[in-house]
Design a protein around this motif. Structure first.
Motif, PDB file in Angstrom:
ATOM      1  N   UNK A 155      65.950  52.096   3.984  1.00 55.12           N
ATOM      2  CA  UNK A 155      66.495  50.735   3.894  1.00 55.12           C
ATOM      3  C   UNK A 155      68.002  50.754   4.141  1.00 55.12           C
ATOM      4  N   UNK A 156      68.685  51.758   3.580  1.00 49.53           N
ATOM      5  CA  UNK A 156      70.122  51.912   3.820  1.00 49.53           C
ATOM      6  C   UNK A 156      70.392  52.185   5.298  1.00 49.53           C
ATOM      7  N   UNK A 157      69.523  52.990   5.912  1.00 51.32           N
ATOM      8  CA  UNK A 157      69.676  53.300   7.327  1.00 51.32           C
ATOM      9  C   UNK A 157      69.565  52.032   8.180  1.00 51.32           C
ATOM     10  N   UNK A 158      68.572  51.196   7.859  1.00 47.73           N
ATOM     11  CA  UNK A 158      68.395  49.958   8.630  1.00 47.73           C
ATOM     12  C   UNK A 158      69.596  49.022   8.455  1.00 47.73           C
ATOM     13  N   UNK A 159      70.089  48.911   7.216  1.00 46.93           N
ATOM     14  CA  UNK A 159      71.228  48.023   6.957  1.00 46.93           C
ATOM     15  C   UNK A 159      72.478  48.511   7.675  1.00 46.93           C
ATOM     16  N   UNK A 160      72.727  49.818   7.602  1.00 50.59           N
ATOM     17  CA  UNK A 160      73.918  50.393   8.239  1.00 50.59           C
ATOM     18  C   UNK A 160      73.847  50.249   9.750  1.00 50.59           C
ATOM     19  N   UNK A 161      72.682  50.524  10.310  1.00 50.07           N
ATOM     20  CA  UNK A 161      72.549  50.425  11.761  1.00 50.07           C
ATOM     21  C   UNK A 161      72.709  48.976  12.222  1.00 50.07           C
ATOM     22  N   UNK A 162      72.183  48.032  11.442  1.00 45.71           N
ATOM     23  CA  UNK A 162      72.329  46.618  11.804  1.00 45.71           C
ATOM     24  C   UNK A 162      73.812  46.223  11.819  1.00 45.71           C
ATOM     25  N   UNK A 163      74.571  46.704  10.834  1.00 45.42           N
ATOM     26  CA  UNK A 163      76.008  46.417  10.801  1.00 45.42           C
ATOM     27  C   UNK A 163      76.710  47.046  12.008  1.00 45.42           C
ATOM     28  N   UNK A 164      76.288  48.263  12.369  1.00 42.67           N
ATOM     29  CA  UNK A 164      76.869  48.931  13.547  1.00 42.67           C
ATOM     30  C   UNK A 164      76.572  48.133  14.810  1.00 42.67           C
ATOM     31  N   UNK A 165      75.349  47.647  14.951  1.00 36.02           N
ATOM     32  CA  UNK A 165      74.981  46.880  16.144  1.00 36.02           C
ATOM     33  C   UNK A 165      75.790  45.588  16.233  1.00 36.02           C
ATOM     34  N   UNK A 166      76.021  44.941  15.079  1.00 33.09           N
ATOM     35  CA  UNK A 166      76.825  43.717  15.096  1.00 33.09           C
ATOM     36  C   UNK A 166      78.258  44.009  15.521  1.00 33.09           C
ATOM     37  N   UNK A 167      78.813  45.122  15.020  1.00 34.68           N
ATOM     38  CA  UNK A 167      80.178  45.486  15.395  1.00 34.68           C
ATOM     39  C   UNK A 167      80.263  45.824  16.882  1.00 34.68           C
ATOM     40  N   UNK A 168      79.283  46.558  17.389  1.00 34.89           N
ATOM     41  CA  UNK A 168      79.261  46.901  18.818  1.00 34.89           C
ATOM     42  C   UNK A 168      79.144  45.649  19.676  1.00 34.89           C
TER      43      UNK A 168
END
Length: 575
Positions: A159-172
């Motif tokens: 769940x942490x992985x999904x949340x972190x990756x989603x934040x990374x995708x938004x920043x990218x």
């Protein structure tokens, strides 16, 4: 757990009621007896796609209803969110398929969308069939199996992985949009800056255009105003010594009343009111006189006001428009107030474009920080998967040893990939069917029978680890491609799984069915008046022996019956 399953007018089943046991239930019958339709009924109940062609010929609708007990908390929560109620801990699901029209779904007596049945169903029952063999060949499915075996702490990490990756995708995405729109943003900043400089230089004040319009009207009509005010002064004060005005007349009236007041005191009160009015009129006369004295023609001031109005009119034409869609409380278009409102929105937009974090360097730093964070979480996910994969491989290999695959070896391989929402691993379950054979992915070279046994071994391993969420497992074609001693071992493993969960198996093999706690037979009647009809009955004792004999040899000969009785005698594991 499935307590009861009722089916009406679905395919060859006119009406049937199944009551699986809490342990291992075997469902058998001749080819074409309706075993597939039974699984279709369960699929409908669990949110599968409705197909009007499955409605029995001549019927208006097909109905499937299921009663479930020992309902997991997640399923209860989803049902209650949908407005359903449980009856003494029993959850009732129903699905109606109309021959001409749309299907309907109900949970606990409440109508719900089909998707809700799917959400609840995945918490209640796990169905394994030929399609699931195909899914098990998928790397994504194999990854999910390893993740499930890893336990709840690993689920939190994912769940942490999904949340972190989603934040990374938004920043990218923000950086990409900023880069792609940099020229447009720069032009917008320049345009807004120039516009606000023009407005700030003019310093428009709220309501200023209206005030200036009134002043122009006054300056243009000084003589008219002087004449009217002067006439008012004359009327109030009189033209000369012998010409009485309103003030003189009011005072004379008061004096007359006061002389008569000695005979009637009420006239004195009236006289006092008239004197008050006289004083008010006198004050007004003085104010009007002051107004007249102050009136004078001022051409220079008139020129200044006209120039100012021209500046405000230019601003109004350019900026006195709604920033977005006009609202009911917005000032009139073109007005000074509209210009001030536009400037307020423009200033906010300029702050948004030039505020902290709105530059490529800051966005690149955010992407780099989130990328490093995602990589760190992915590293932890990989470590947990590797440990869980090793444990799962050991457990499944041990299970396969009891499924006539004693020489088989299972491995879980992790190959690095780009960090994504599930981590940075491509997970593959590999099978080496015998010593010396290379370990290959399940989708490459493994037969249907081997995949069926691997699938069963996985479920048993998950159940042993306490990670099998649903309380009911339904297996179809789990005996594909096997027979003899292997079939007996599959039956034994199913019986062992049934010690901790409800297991329902559609099987063609007597060696598997013999291990069941409860045996249900589907029988077809091709001579029925309305076509082929399937009946459902539970068998035990001699009837069950006869059914196993039929499955063994196609006939209930003495030899077949003897063989069937022997199977039942030897298959007491888990019964």
């Amino acid at each position: 757990m499935i307590e009861e399953l009722r089916i009406r007018d679905l395919g060859v089943i006119a009406e049937a009621t199944l009551e699986p046991s809490p342990g291992f239930t075997a469902i058998t019958g001749e080819t074409g007896a309706g075993k597939t339709m039974l699984l279709s009924a369960l699929d409908l109940l669990l949110g599968g796609r409705a197909d009007a062609s499955r409605v029995r010929v001549g019927a208006e609708r097909a109905v499937v209803e299921g009663r479930f007990t020992s309902v997991p908390a997640a399923a209860v929560a989803r049902a209650e969110d949908a407005g359903a109620e449980l009856d003494d801990g029993t959850l009732i699901l129903a699905r109606t398929v109309v021959a001409q029209g749309r299907s309907r779904a109900h949970v606990g007596g409440t109508s719900v969308p089909q998707a809700v049945l799917g959400d609840i169903g995945e918490q209640l029952v796990t169905v394994h069939g030929q399609a699931d063999q195909f899914h098990l060949r998928s790397r994504a499915t194999q990854r999910d199996v390893v993740d499930a075996f890893a336990g709840p702490e690993h689920a939190d990490l994912l769940a942490t992985m999904r949340t972190t990756h989603a934040a990374l995708r938004r920043a990218e995405q923000a950086l990409a949009e900023f880069t792609a729109n940099s020229r447009t943003r720069a032009l917008e900043v320049t345009t807004l800056t120039a516009a606000l400089a023009e407005i700030d230089d003019a310093e428009p004040q709220p309501g200023e255009d209206l005030a200036l319009r009134e002043e122009v009207d006054r300056l243009d009509n000084v003589e008219v105003l002087r004449s009217g005010a002067s006439e008012a002064v004359v009327a109030l004060s009189g033209r000369g010594a012998d010409d009485l005005g309103a003030v003189d007349l009011l005072e004379a009236s008061a004096r007359a009343l006061n002389r008569a007041a000695e005979h009637d005191p009420s006239l004195g009160a009236l006289a006092e009111q008239i004197m008050d009015s006289s004083r008010v009129v006198a004050d007004l006369n003085a104010e009007i006189g002051t107004y007249v004295a102050g009136l004078e023609s001022d051409p220079r001031r008139l020129d200044v006001v006209h120039a100012r109005r021209a500046v405000l009119a230019t601003l109004g034409r350019t900026y006195g428009v709604p920033w977005a869609e006009r609202g009911p409380q917005d000032p009139p278009a073109g007005s000074t107030d509209a210009v001030i409102l536009w400037a307020r929105h423009a200033r906010a937009r300029l702050d948004e474009l030039t505020g902290p974090g709105q530059d490529p360097d800051t966005l690149r730093e955010q992407v780099a920080e989130l990328g490093a964070e995602a990589a760190a979480v992915a590293t932890r996910v990989t470590a947990a998967r590797r440990a869980a994969g090793d444990r799962l491989a050991t457990a499944v290999t041990a299970e396969l040893a009891g499924l006539a695959m004693a020489s088989a070896q299972v491995e879980v391989a992790l190959d690095p990939v780009v960090v994504g929402p599930t981590g940075a691993d491509d997970v593959a379950i590999l099978l080496a069917p015998h010593p010396g054979a290379p370990a290959r992915p399940l989708g490459q070279g493994a037969s249907g029978g081997e995949i069926s046994r691997v699938m069963l071994a996985l479920e048993v391993s998950l159940a042993d680890a306490g990670e099998a969420t649903p309380t009911t497992f339904v297996f179809d074609e789990v005996d594909a491609g096997i027979g003899g001693r292997t079939a007996s071992q599959v039956g034994q493993r199913l019986a062992e799984l049934a010690r901790t969960a409800q297991v329902v198996v559609v099987t063609h093999l007597a060696q598997v069915a013999a291990f069941a706690d409860h045996h249900i037979v589907l029988e077809k009647d091709t001579g029925a008046p309305d076509g082929t009809v399937t009946s459902v009955r539970a068998v035990s004792g001699d009837d069950r022996t006869a059914e196993l004999a039929r499955m063994l040899s196609g006939e209930t000969t003495a030899t077949a019956l003897e063989h069937a009785a022997d199977l039942l005698e030897r298959s007491d594991v888990g019964r």
